[in-house]
Enzyme design. Structure first.
Site, PDB file in Angstrom:
ATOM      1  N   ARG A  46       0.861  -1.182   0.000  1.00  0.00           N
ATOM      2  CA  ARG A  46       0.000   0.000   0.000  1.00  0.00           C
ATOM      3  C   ARG A  46       0.902   1.238   0.000  1.00  0.00           C
ATOM      4  O   ARG A  46       2.121   1.129   0.132  1.00  0.00           O
ATOM      5  CB  ARG A  46      -0.938   0.006   1.216  1.00  0.00           C
ATOM      6  CG  ARG A  46      -0.275  -0.502   2.472  1.00  0.00           C
ATOM      7  CD  ARG A  46      -0.695   0.214   3.693  1.00  0.00           C
ATOM      8  NE  ARG A  46      -0.428   1.626   3.623  1.00  0.00           N
ATOM      9  CZ  ARG A  46       0.773   2.179   3.819  1.00  0.00           C
ATOM     10  NH1 ARG A  46       1.833   1.442   4.028  1.00  0.00           N
ATOM     11  NH2 ARG A  46       0.904   3.491   3.775  1.00  0.00           N
ATOM     12  N   GLY A  47       0.286   2.393  -0.173  1.00  0.00           N
ATOM     13  CA  GLY A  47       1.044   3.623  -0.362  1.00  0.00           C
ATOM     14  C   GLY A  47       1.126   3.910  -1.854  1.00  0.00           C
ATOM     15  O   GLY A  47       1.510   3.048  -2.642  1.00  0.00           O
ATOM     16  N   ALA A  48       0.762   5.131  -2.241  1.00  0.00           N
ATOM     17  CA  ALA A  48       0.626   5.450  -3.666  1.00  0.00           C
ATOM     18  C   ALA A  48       1.873   5.127  -4.494  1.00  0.00           C
ATOM     19  O   ALA A  48       1.770   4.467  -5.538  1.00  0.00           O
ATOM     20  CB  ALA A  48       0.228   6.922  -3.829  1.00  0.00           C
ATOM     21  N   ARG A  89      -7.190  -0.578  -7.225  1.00  0.00           N
ATOM     22  CA  ARG A  89      -7.477   0.520  -6.298  1.00  0.00           C
ATOM     23  C   ARG A  89      -7.643   1.799  -7.110  1.00  0.00           C
ATOM     24  O   ARG A  89      -6.736   2.167  -7.863  1.00  0.00           O
ATOM     25  CB  ARG A  89      -6.381   0.690  -5.249  1.00  0.00           C
ATOM     26  CG  ARG A  89      -6.254  -0.500  -4.299  1.00  0.00           C
ATOM     27  CD  ARG A  89      -5.554  -0.139  -3.014  1.00  0.00           C
ATOM     28  NE  ARG A  89      -6.424   0.624  -2.120  1.00  0.00           N
ATOM     29  CZ  ARG A  89      -6.031   1.104  -0.948  1.00  0.00           C
ATOM     30  NH1 ARG A  89      -4.793   0.931  -0.543  1.00  0.00           N
ATOM     31  NH2 ARG A  89      -6.857   1.774  -0.185  1.00  0.00           N
ATOM     32  N   GLN A 195      -2.699   1.996  10.040  1.00  0.00           N
ATOM     33  CA  GLN A 195      -1.387   2.087   9.377  1.00  0.00           C
ATOM     34  C   GLN A 195      -0.387   2.893  10.200  1.00  0.00           C
ATOM     35  O   GLN A 195       0.818   2.658  10.116  1.00  0.00           O
ATOM     36  CB  GLN A 195      -1.531   2.712   7.987  1.00  0.00           C
ATOM     37  CG  GLN A 195      -2.310   1.869   7.000  1.00  0.00           C
ATOM     38  CD  GLN A 195      -3.743   2.311   6.890  1.00  0.00           C
ATOM     39  OE1 GLN A 195      -4.349   2.727   7.874  1.00  0.00           O
ATOM     40  NE2 GLN A 195      -4.310   2.239   5.698  1.00  0.00           N
ATOM     41  N   ASP A 236      -2.419  10.522  -2.067  1.00  0.00           N
ATOM     42  CA  ASP A 236      -2.687   9.495  -3.070  1.00  0.00           C
ATOM     43  C   ASP A 236      -3.049  10.111  -4.417  1.00  0.00           C
ATOM     44  O   ASP A 236      -2.892   9.473  -5.446  1.00  0.00           O
ATOM     45  CB  ASP A 236      -3.813   8.577  -2.591  1.00  0.00           C
ATOM     46  CG  ASP A 236      -3.324   7.612  -1.524  1.00  0.00           C
ATOM     47  OD1 ASP A 236      -3.014   6.465  -1.869  1.00  0.00           O
ATOM     48  OD2 ASP A 236      -3.223   8.024  -0.351  1.00  0.00           O
ATOM     49  N   ASN A 246      -6.100  11.935   0.470  1.00  0.00           N
ATOM     50  CA  ASN A 246      -5.186  11.141   1.280  1.00  0.00           C
ATOM     51  C   ASN A 246      -6.002  10.283   2.249  1.00  0.00           C
ATOM     52  O   ASN A 246      -7.240  10.352   2.256  1.00  0.00           O
ATOM     53  CB  ASN A 246      -4.211  12.056   2.041  1.00  0.00           C
ATOM     54  CG  ASN A 246      -3.062  11.294   2.657  1.00  0.00           C
ATOM     55  OD1 ASN A 246      -2.389  10.511   1.980  1.00  0.00           O
ATOM     56  ND2 ASN A 246      -2.814  11.487   3.936  1.00  0.00           N
ATOM     57  N   LYS A 247      -5.326   9.481   3.027  1.00  0.00           N
ATOM     58  CA  LYS A 247      -5.988   8.558   3.941  1.00  0.00           C
ATOM     59  C   LYS A 247      -7.054   9.265   4.762  1.00  0.00           C
ATOM     60  O   LYS A 247      -6.870  10.396   5.206  1.00  0.00           O
ATOM     61  CB  LYS A 247      -4.937   7.905   4.840  1.00  0.00           C
ATOM     62  CG  LYS A 247      -5.483   6.845   5.786  1.00  0.00           C
ATOM     63  CD  LYS A 247      -6.215   5.737   5.018  1.00  0.00           C
ATOM     64  CE  LYS A 247      -5.351   5.082   3.976  1.00  0.00           C
ATOM     65  NZ  LYS A 247      -6.101   4.119   3.138  1.00  0.00           N
TER      66      LYS A 247
END
Length: 346
Positions: A46-48, A89, A195, A236, A246-247
């Site tokens: 995960r993570g862009a 995603r 996270q 993201d 973002n998250k």
């Protein structure tokens, strides 16, 4: 250790299974593009930036292991792989950026399929190496904004685990620490997948950086009482006007920081900027399973009523006017973002 890498001997993609951290450090091997897509979807990785590299390596797997010797069959197979990976995603624009780079290779007038396979793999590996260099440069620029003695509030995970190495927002903190600055990090736990509590705290442990975990709802308290000097998070997708997806929870954090006069910094590579999206309202927001919200246990028992329902947007949009600056590998971008982002991208 890199979060994702190509194993040339086995012709597989290896990645850290982030679902196991911090209890266990385990590696997952993906043998085809379907497994890479599932790894992205299930948040093994995960993570862009890391998702973008995973997408490119998924295409490399599809090319290397394709059984088609004719151009038409080979292209049809890779188009299907591209489609599956794009659907894994929807919010992180780096995934589409990386897949578009692979598509550029496929558009070349090359009839030798074996040569094309090598070019696709080379491009995927190039994207991974570029990611490391880009995030190192982001970290250098971002570390200049951090002063000795700062307490920094950080949301989600933006470290080496969210990229190939170094990280974005957490990379800036790591760089400042390596430069000898004494800093302390308040780590938002980042519900519902934690996270921050699981991954960012684990990374800070590895680097020897002082930190404390706080519940997401406590951020306003620390900002209001003057216990935080700066807020850092990643992105993201960044719209043309500087709005940041973002998250989930980033918007509330930025709002509280802005209300209390605390600088808010977003760190992301320029590949995260999507000029085709004029403003944050047009960014697609992924909604994940309600189980991630409802699966909460205390002393071995579920805490929510049986039959409870939930909503689970994975991201939110922070309006550009709440940001102090956006840190990229080409420099720190200040308002007006619409003008300055276009300038730095050009």
């Amino acid at each position: 250790m890199r979060s994702i890498e190509w194993d040339e001997t086995k012709k597989v993609v290896r990645m850290i299974d982030q679902r196991c951290l911090p209890q266990r450090l385990e590696m997952v091997e993906c043998v085809d593009y379907h497994e890479v897509a599932n790894a992205i979807r299930d948040m093994v990785i995960r993570g862009a930036p890391a998702i973008g590299v995973a997408g490119a390596m998924g295409m490399a797997l599809a090319a290397i292991h394709s059984k088609y010797n004719d151009w038409e069959g080979f292209r049809r197979y890779l188009d299907e792989a591209d489609k599956v990976l794009r659907a894994s995603r929807p919010t992180a624009v780096n995934l589409f950026w990386a897949l578009n780079r692979i598509q550029t290779i496929l558009q070349r007038p090359i009839e030798d399929i074996e040569k094309l396979k090598k070019l696709i793999l080379a491009e995927a590996l190039r994207i991974a190496e570029e990611d490391i260099a880009i995030n190192y440069q982001i970290s250098l620029f971002g570390s200049e904004l951090i002063q000795n003695g700062d307490v920094i509030l950080h949301h989600c995970n933006t470290g080496a685990l969210a990229t190939v190495d170094w990280g974005t927002a957490l990379g800036c903190i790591r760089m400042a620490h390596q430069q000898g600055k004494h800093i302390h990090v308040l780590v938002d736990e980042t519900r519902p997948r934690l996270q921050g509590a699981r991954l960012t705290a684990w990374e800070l442990e590895q680097y020897g950086i002082s930190y404390e975990i706080i519940v997401d709802g406590a951020a306003g308290y620390f900002l209001r009482t003057g216990k935080v000097q700066k807020v850092f998070f990643g992105a993201d997708r960044i719209a043309a006007n500087g709005d940041v997806a973002n998250k989930i929870g980033t918007y509330m954090l930025a709002l509280a920081a802005h209300s209390n006069g605390v600088p808010v910094y977003c760190a992301a590579p320029i590949s995260t900027v999507d000029l085709s999206i004029p403003a944050g309202e047009s960014i697609p927001i992924e909604e994940r399973s309600a189980d991630e919200v409802l699966d909460i246990q205390y002393k071995g028992e579920n805490v929510v009523p049986k039959g409870a329902k939930a909503r689970n947007p994975a991201f939110d949009v922070t309006p550009h006017f709440l940001l102090t600056a956006i840190i990229t590998e080409k420099g720190v971008v200040y308002p007006p973002f619409e003008e300055n982002l276009r300038q730095i991208l050009s």
